[in-house]
Design a protein around this motif. Structure first.
Motif, PDB file in Angstrom:
ATOM      1  N   ALA A  52      -7.785  -1.088  -1.075  1.00 48.26           N
ATOM      2  CA  ALA A  52      -8.880  -0.317  -0.479  1.00 48.26           C
ATOM      3  C   ALA A  52      -9.120  -0.759   0.964  1.00 48.26           C
ATOM      4  O   ALA A  52      -9.292   0.075   1.860  1.00 48.26           O
ATOM      5  CB  ALA A  52     -10.149  -0.479  -1.309  1.00 48.26           C
ATOM      6  N   ARG A  53      -9.113  -2.080   1.193  1.00 48.72           N
ATOM      7  CA  ARG A  53      -9.312  -2.578   2.568  1.00 48.72           C
ATOM      8  C   ARG A  53      -8.200  -2.105   3.499  1.00 48.72           C
ATOM      9  O   ARG A  53      -8.459  -1.674   4.631  1.00 48.72           O
ATOM     10  CB  ARG A  53      -9.359  -4.113   2.569  1.00 48.72           C
ATOM     11  N   PRO A  68     -14.636   4.443   5.475  1.00 47.01           N
ATOM     12  CA  PRO A  68     -14.672   4.038   4.069  1.00 47.01           C
ATOM     13  C   PRO A  68     -13.943   5.050   3.185  1.00 47.01           C
ATOM     14  O   PRO A  68     -13.909   6.251   3.475  1.00 47.01           O
ATOM     15  CB  PRO A  68     -16.165   4.003   3.736  1.00 47.01           C
ATOM     16  N   LEU A  69     -13.380   4.544   2.118  1.00 51.86           N
ATOM     17  CA  LEU A  69     -12.784   5.434   1.130  1.00 51.86           C
ATOM     18  C   LEU A  69     -13.871   6.210   0.390  1.00 51.86           C
ATOM     19  O   LEU A  69     -14.997   5.729   0.237  1.00 51.86           O
ATOM     20  CB  LEU A  69     -11.989   4.632   0.099  1.00 51.86           C
ATOM     21  N   PRO A  70     -13.549   7.390  -0.090  1.00 50.28           N
ATOM     22  CA  PRO A  70     -14.465   8.056  -1.026  1.00 50.28           C
ATOM     23  C   PRO A  70     -14.622   7.223  -2.299  1.00 50.28           C
ATOM     24  O   PRO A  70     -13.870   6.279  -2.544  1.00 50.28           O
ATOM     25  CB  PRO A  70     -13.759   9.389  -1.319  1.00 50.28           C
ATOM     26  N   LYS A  71     -15.578   7.576  -3.109  1.00 49.45           N
ATOM     27  CA  LYS A  71     -15.819   6.892  -4.379  1.00 49.45           C
ATOM     28  C   LYS A  71     -14.562   6.910  -5.247  1.00 49.45           C
ATOM     29  O   LYS A  71     -13.848   7.904  -5.317  1.00 49.45           O
ATOM     30  CB  LYS A  71     -16.963   7.588  -5.122  1.00 49.45           C
ATOM     31  N   ILE A  72     -14.298   5.767  -5.888  1.00 50.24           N
ATOM     32  CA  ILE A  72     -13.158   5.694  -6.799  1.00 50.24           C
ATOM     33  C   ILE A  72     -13.494   6.463  -8.081  1.00 50.24           C
ATOM     34  O   ILE A  72     -14.526   6.248  -8.710  1.00 50.24           O
ATOM     35  CB  ILE A  72     -12.816   4.235  -7.142  1.00 50.24           C
ATOM     36  N   ARG A  73     -12.592   7.369  -8.443  1.00 47.18           N
ATOM     37  CA  ARG A  73     -12.795   8.196  -9.632  1.00 47.18           C
ATOM     38  C   ARG A  73     -12.075   7.628 -10.850  1.00 47.18           C
ATOM     39  O   ARG A  73     -12.595   7.659 -11.971  1.00 47.18           O
ATOM     40  CB  ARG A  73     -12.283   9.614  -9.361  1.00 47.18           C
ATOM     41  N   LEU A 131       0.848  -1.194   0.000  1.00 52.53           N
ATOM     42  CA  LEU A 131       0.000   0.000   0.000  1.00 52.53           C
ATOM     43  C   LEU A 131       0.877   1.235   0.000  1.00 52.53           C
ATOM     44  O   LEU A 131       1.769   1.383   0.842  1.00 52.53           O
ATOM     45  CB  LEU A 131      -0.899   0.054   1.242  1.00 52.53           C
ATOM     46  N   LEU A 132       0.641   2.116  -0.943  1.00 51.26           N
ATOM     47  CA  LEU A 132       1.138   3.487  -0.911  1.00 51.26           C
ATOM     48  C   LEU A 132      -0.076   4.382  -1.139  1.00 51.26           C
ATOM     49  O   LEU A 132      -0.913   4.090  -2.002  1.00 51.26           O
ATOM     50  CB  LEU A 132       2.197   3.734  -1.986  1.00 51.26           C
ATOM     51  N   THR A 190      -4.450   9.060  -4.233  1.00 54.95           N
ATOM     52  CA  THR A 190      -3.859   8.108  -5.162  1.00 54.95           C
ATOM     53  C   THR A 190      -3.399   6.909  -4.345  1.00 54.95           C
ATOM     54  O   THR A 190      -2.651   7.057  -3.382  1.00 54.95           O
ATOM     55  CB  THR A 190      -2.676   8.721  -5.923  1.00 54.95           C
ATOM     56  N   ILE A 191      -3.857   5.715  -4.738  1.00 60.10           N
ATOM     57  CA  ILE A 191      -3.640   4.508  -3.948  1.00 60.10           C
ATOM     58  C   ILE A 191      -3.172   3.380  -4.868  1.00 60.10           C
ATOM     59  O   ILE A 191      -3.687   3.194  -5.958  1.00 60.10           O
ATOM     60  CB  ILE A 191      -4.940   4.080  -3.228  1.00 60.10           C
ATOM     61  N   GLY A 192      -2.207   2.599  -4.420  1.00 62.99           N
ATOM     62  CA  GLY A 192      -1.727   1.421  -5.138  1.00 62.99           C
ATOM     63  C   GLY A 192      -0.780   0.651  -4.233  1.00 62.99           C
ATOM     64  O   GLY A 192      -0.757   0.908  -3.032  1.00 62.99           O
TER      65      GLY A 192
END
Length: 373
Positions: A305-306, A315-320, A270-271, A281-283
């Motif tokens: 996301a988890r 919870p995360l915001p909606k994925i754009r 996770l970054l 920005t997540i990956g």
């Protein structure tokens, strides 16, 4: 002096920057109308914390210094000295963080071990459960989707820079010259090919046995979080990925705590970095076997996301956006970059791997110094 730079990603653009800074004229040629590759499809992290010692760390620290100076002059770069936190959840993960503090270069990186409460004081958005966090003060961030455009505008303002987009360089002709797919020949005192993950065509003709491979990754970006994520955030799987954390404690972590099956299958960590618009920005994943898949896979997105939600405690915001990117990495991953003279007056600079955004200012500075610009 006139310098021809082929490629408008971050490595090429920083070569153009150093040449112009030293008083030279630059023509930069890009096969797309604007850069669209790995230089835009990344976290925008200036990531000092996980770098190997020696040359790699020295390059990252010098680049961090250069980025801060450039950012002060080019606000559109979006430079932010935000640091990073890597929360840990148990004794095995904590031991790896403690071992990092014992590195002889720990102070240069700005390492500090924080309690959970101290970490939340630094980054109040981290409301999830964890025991402690490794803080790296020297980490920073820029805006990857706009950085090249901001740098290009600053370069254009000097009057010594020309950008030629939508032109693919097809051939090296004579000395210090290349021909593009419009039939135009561009001649300078030096030509630098910064072609990123484009390793076929001309690059393969020039260096058939180039010791560089392509790596594919998946990432995503959310709608605005609604609050400030004051640091970038990594998870303990990043300990497994970055060479700075190699230690007996890491061996014990690998032996005693298996990765989540999805994370292991996709070589994940996770970054997470917040963009200036508030989105995250997540990956990310790492794929090395060719040919790469043409589609993106949902399971890695669900995994990161988890993990992100577990640290945020919400919870995360909606994925754009979701996307895949490809970057070039030296097959000897201890090498910071592959720099090679391929013809008289023509150099190839590629293969920084995941270090490209972090190290490009220092990589370009070294090229300029070695070529006597």
């Amino acid at each position: 002096m006139k310098v021809i730079v082929v490629g408008a990603g971050v490595v090429g653009t920083l070569h153009a920057w150093h040449a112009v800074e030293r008083g030279h004229e630059v023509v930069q040629i890009e096969r797309e109308t604007e850069a669209r590759g790995a230089s835009l499809r990344n976290f925008g992290q200036i990531w000092v914390s996980g770098r190997a010692g020696g040359e790699e760390l020295e390059t990252a620290l010098r680049a961090r210094e250069l980025w801060e100076g450039i950012g002060a002059r080019v606000p559109g770069l979006g430079f932010r000295a935000i640091g990073s936190l890597t929360p840990v959840r148990n004794g095995l993960e904590l031991a790896v963080a403690e071992a990092a503090l014992n590195r002889p270069d720990a102070a240069a990186r700005g390492y500090k071990l924080l309690t959970a409460d101290e970490a939340r004081a630094v980054n109040p958005a981290l409301r999830g459960a964890f025991e402690a966090a490794l803080w790296c003060e020297r980490d920073a961030a820029v805006e990857p989707r706009t950085a090249q455009l901001a740098l290009k505008q600053a370069l254009l303002a000097t009057g010594r820079y020309t950008f030629l987009g939508g032109r693919e360089v097809r051939e090296v002709v004579g000395h210090n010259a290349v021909r593009d797919d419009h039939g135009d020949v561009h001649t300078g005192d030096a030509v630098v090919l910064c072609t990123g993950a484009w390793l076929g065509g001309l690059v393969k003709e020039l260096v058939p046995d180039l010791p560089v491979r392509r790596v594919r990754l998946q990432m995503m970006q959310t709608e605005p979080l609604g609050e400030t994520l004051t640091t970038s955030v990594a998870d303990a799987d990043s300990f497994r990925y970055y060479p700075a954390y190699a230690s007996a404690a890491l061996d014990a972590l690998n032996a005693g705590q298996a990765q989540d099956p999805t994370a292991a299958a996709h070589r994940m960590q996770l970054l997470m970095v917040q963009r200036r618009d508030g989105g995250l920005t997540i990956g990310d994943t790492h794929e090395y076997e060719h040919p790469f898949a043409f589609d993106v896979v949902e399971e890695p997105y669900a995994h990161v996301a988890r993990v992100a939600e577990s640290f945020l405690g919400r919870p995360l915001p909606k994925i754009r956006h979701r996307w895949a990117g490809v970057y070039a990495q030296c097959t000897d991953t201890s090498r910071v970059v592959h720099r090679q003279q391929v013809r008289e007056g023509v150099w190839l600079v590629t293969g920084p791997g995941g270090r490209g955004m972090t190290c490009s200012p220092a990589i370009a500075e070294t090229t300029a110094n070695e070529l006597g610009w």
